[in-house]
Design an enzyme around this catalytic site. Structure first.
Site, PDB file in Angstrom:
ATOM      1  N   ARG A 116       0.821  -1.221   0.000  1.00  0.00           N
ATOM      2  CA  ARG A 116       0.000   0.000   0.000  1.00  0.00           C
ATOM      3  C   ARG A 116       0.851   1.266   0.000  1.00  0.00           C
ATOM      4  O   ARG A 116       0.462   2.271  -0.603  1.00  0.00           O
ATOM      5  CB  ARG A 116      -0.940  -0.001   1.206  1.00  0.00           C
ATOM      6  N   LYS A 141     -21.190 -16.977  -0.976  1.00  0.00           N
ATOM      7  CA  LYS A 141     -22.589 -16.724  -0.642  1.00  0.00           C
ATOM      8  C   LYS A 141     -23.323 -15.807  -1.602  1.00  0.00           C
ATOM      9  O   LYS A 141     -22.790 -14.786  -2.028  1.00  0.00           O
ATOM     10  CB  LYS A 141     -22.652 -16.103   0.749  1.00  0.00           C
ATOM     11  N   GLY A 176     -11.826  -9.293  -2.689  1.00  0.00           N
ATOM     12  CA  GLY A 176     -10.853 -10.052  -1.904  1.00  0.00           C
ATOM     13  C   GLY A 176     -10.334 -11.342  -2.501  1.00  0.00           C
ATOM     14  O   GLY A 176      -9.172 -11.421  -2.906  1.00  0.00           O
ATOM     15  N   GLY A 182     -13.994  -3.241  -0.166  1.00  0.00           N
ATOM     16  CA  GLY A 182     -15.361  -2.757   0.055  1.00  0.00           C
ATOM     17  C   GLY A 182     -15.752  -1.640  -0.893  1.00  0.00           C
ATOM     18  O   GLY A 182     -16.885  -1.580  -1.378  1.00  0.00           O
TER      19      GLY A 182
HETATM   20  P1  AMP Z   1     -16.456 -14.767  -1.224  1.00  0.00           P
HETATM   21  O1  AMP Z   1     -15.656 -14.114  -0.132  1.00  0.00           O
HETATM   22  O2  AMP Z   1     -17.934 -14.732  -1.002  1.00  0.00           O
HETATM   23  O3  AMP Z   1     -16.056 -14.291  -2.585  1.00  0.00           O
HETATM   24  O4  AMP Z   1     -16.125 -16.318  -1.150  1.00  0.00           O
HETATM   25  C1  AMP Z   1     -14.855 -16.842  -1.349  1.00  0.00           C
HETATM   26  C2  AMP Z   1     -14.796 -18.225  -0.783  1.00  0.00           C
HETATM   27  O5  AMP Z   1     -15.779 -19.039  -1.410  1.00  0.00           O
HETATM   28  C3  AMP Z   1     -13.480 -18.905  -1.005  1.00  0.00           C
HETATM   29  O6  AMP Z   1     -12.828 -19.069   0.225  1.00  0.00           O
HETATM   30  C4  AMP Z   1     -13.861 -20.252  -1.612  1.00  0.00           C
HETATM   31  O7  AMP Z   1     -13.166 -21.332  -1.043  1.00  0.00           O
HETATM   32  C5  AMP Z   1     -15.331 -20.372  -1.301  1.00  0.00           C
HETATM   33  N1  AMP Z   1     -16.026 -21.256  -2.240  1.00  0.00           N
HETATM   34  C6  AMP Z   1     -15.983 -21.214  -3.578  1.00  0.00           C
HETATM   35  N2  AMP Z   1     -16.685 -22.242  -4.104  1.00  0.00           N
HETATM   36  C7  AMP Z   1     -17.196 -22.938  -3.083  1.00  0.00           C
HETATM   37  C8  AMP Z   1     -17.988 -24.112  -2.970  1.00  0.00           C
HETATM   38  N3  AMP Z   1     -18.418 -24.749  -4.062  1.00  0.00           N
HETATM   39  N4  AMP Z   1     -18.323 -24.567  -1.751  1.00  0.00           N
HETATM   40  C9  AMP Z   1     -17.884 -23.909  -0.652  1.00  0.00           C
HETATM   41  N5  AMP Z   1     -17.127 -22.802  -0.678  1.00  0.00           N
HETATM   42  C10 AMP Z   1     -16.782 -22.317  -1.877  1.00  0.00           C
END
Ligand code: AMP
Length: 397
Positions: free
Chosen positions: A35, A198, A355, A378
């Site tokens: 940074r 999610k 991220g 964010g």
């Molecule tokens: P996010 O912060 O919502 O972008 O989620 C990222 C995380 O989603 C990563 O740590 C991945 O390991 C997890 N992820 C991706 N695909 C899957 C899956 N099929 N089942 C569970 N976790 C997942």
């Protein structure tokens, strides 16, 4: 967009908001200088013009005023070494003595202020506090995109005190320019690829993107909520039961916007959430009980690759699978590669951000093969949700 390139800083004292929120170890040594390094070009441009620089930043989340472990004093020697100039330090932000130090700055000199968040007025956007900061300089430069979604004193309110003397630093200009290119001036076809864990954290992005994109590819853990919403069997895969209705509405929404919403047709399933779990390929809507989908399959990769190849603008946020486990990283790696190829061979503009996508693109060593990697966290997510970022609007307005 007015940037430091459009401003002559000769004999001016520039108040520069930077993001020096770097990680420190127990001995208060910087463990990752990215940074700080990223702001050096902006600082050099001002000093090169014959201006002086007053640097302002936050560091960590101090709770009760001054905390030695979160003092910006710990950054002085690294910064001086990097800039190859002496860096003066003010051990507060707005006292008379700091005012004198700022007033005494000569062309080519640098003054670093103490952690802005030692003052509760910073996050509150307090006007009196902001006026005292404003009195220190002649021109305001914002180079802290990571805090652009916060209407804090130094990130937003300060711009009001410099109606004709406010500009973006290079870092901020790069982020805003790239995001505008994707969200406001996208060349068609525009494809967004969303993944990650999610639906709940991405739903606002999805809904906003429906009015923008031609293709919306959904992978990662969140695909299973959509597949279940359409009546598929997802076994023990990650599902947000309370969002099934919403997922159904999104699928309908895509149809009404004429958006091609694409879900994986095959997935790599595992009998446990572990790298060494037993794994096999399966149709994405026929996952047996006791098994869970942890990556997209080869048929889906081929289909996604085709769409990415024919796109002129690409936005990627969120991994296609559990890429941290090598046995379930193929989908994410192949999609990252397809984006890199489209960027270098067919001249598509690709923006990767949020991220885990940044972690993924770094893991596969492809960061320099895509058009832009946003580190805005964010702020970047709020931008692609269609929100106005107060820190950006304050400079543009
Ligand atoms: P996010 O912060 O919502 O972008 O989620 C990222 C995380 O989603 C990563 O740590 C991945 O390991 C997890 N992820 C991706 N695909 C899957 C899956 N099929 N089942 C569970 N976790 C997942």
């Amino acid at each position: 967009m007015k940037t430091v390139d459009e401003y002559n800083f000769a004999a001016k004292r520039a108040l520069v908001r930077v993001d020096f929120n770097v990680p420190l170890d127990d001995g208060q040594r910087i463990t990752d200088t990215t940074r700080i390094d990223a702001t050096i070009p902006t600082i050099r441009k001002i000093l090169g013009d014959g201006g002086s620089v007053i640097l302002m930043s936050h560091l960590g989340r101090p709770k009760k005023g001054h905390e030695n472990k979160l003092s910006l004093q710990h950054l002085v020697s690294y910064l001086a070494e990097k800039l190859e100039v002496r860096v003066n330090f003010a051990d507060d932000c707005i006292s008379e003595s700091t005012g004198r130090k700022a007033a005494a700055l000569k062309p080519g000199e640098v003054l670093l202020l103490e952690n802005l968040r030692f003052y509760k007025e910073e996050e509150a956007g307090d006007r009196d506090f902001t006026a005292k900061l404003a009195a220190l300089g002649d021109v305001y430069v914002n180079d802290a995109f990571g805090t652009a979604h916060r209407a804090h004193a130094s990130t937003t309110i300060l711009a009001e005190f410099f109606p004709n003397d406010k500009v973006f630093g290079y870092l901020m200009a790069g982020e805003v320019g790239s995001l505008n290119k994707v969200m406001k001036e996208a060349q068609k076809p525009f494809t967004a690829i969303l993944g990650g864990a999610k639906v709940s954290t991405k739903i606002q992005i999805i809904n906003y993107l429906l009015s923008k994109v031609d293709n919306l590819i959904i992978g990662g853990g969140m695909m299973f909520t959509f597949i279940k919403a359409m009546g598929g069997k997802v076994g023990g895969s990650m599902v947000e039961e309370d969002l099934l209705e919403l997922a159904k509405n999104t699928i309908e929404g895509a149809k009404s916007f004429g958006v091609n919403l694409i879900l994986p047709t095959d997935v790599m399933i595992a009998n446990a959430f572990a790298n060494d779990a037993e794994k096999k390929l399966c149709a994405s809507d026929k996952i047996p009980d006791g098994w869970m989908g942890l990556d997209i399959g080869p048929e889906s990769i081929t289909e996604f690759r085709k769409i990415i190849k024919s796109s002129k603008t690409i936005l990627w946020n969120g991994p296609m699978g559990v890429f941290e486990m090598d046995n379930f990283a193929t989908g994410t790696r192949d999609i990252a590669l397809a984006i890199a190829t489209a960027s270098s061979e067919t001249g598509a503009f690709s923006l990767v951000g949020g991220g885990d996508s940044v972690a993924a693109i770094n893991k596969f060593k492809l960061a320099d093969k895509v058009s832009y990697v946003s580190t805005g966290g964010g702020a970047m997510l709020e931008f692609i949700e269609g929100k106005t970022l107060p820190g950006v609007a304050a400079i543009e307005g």
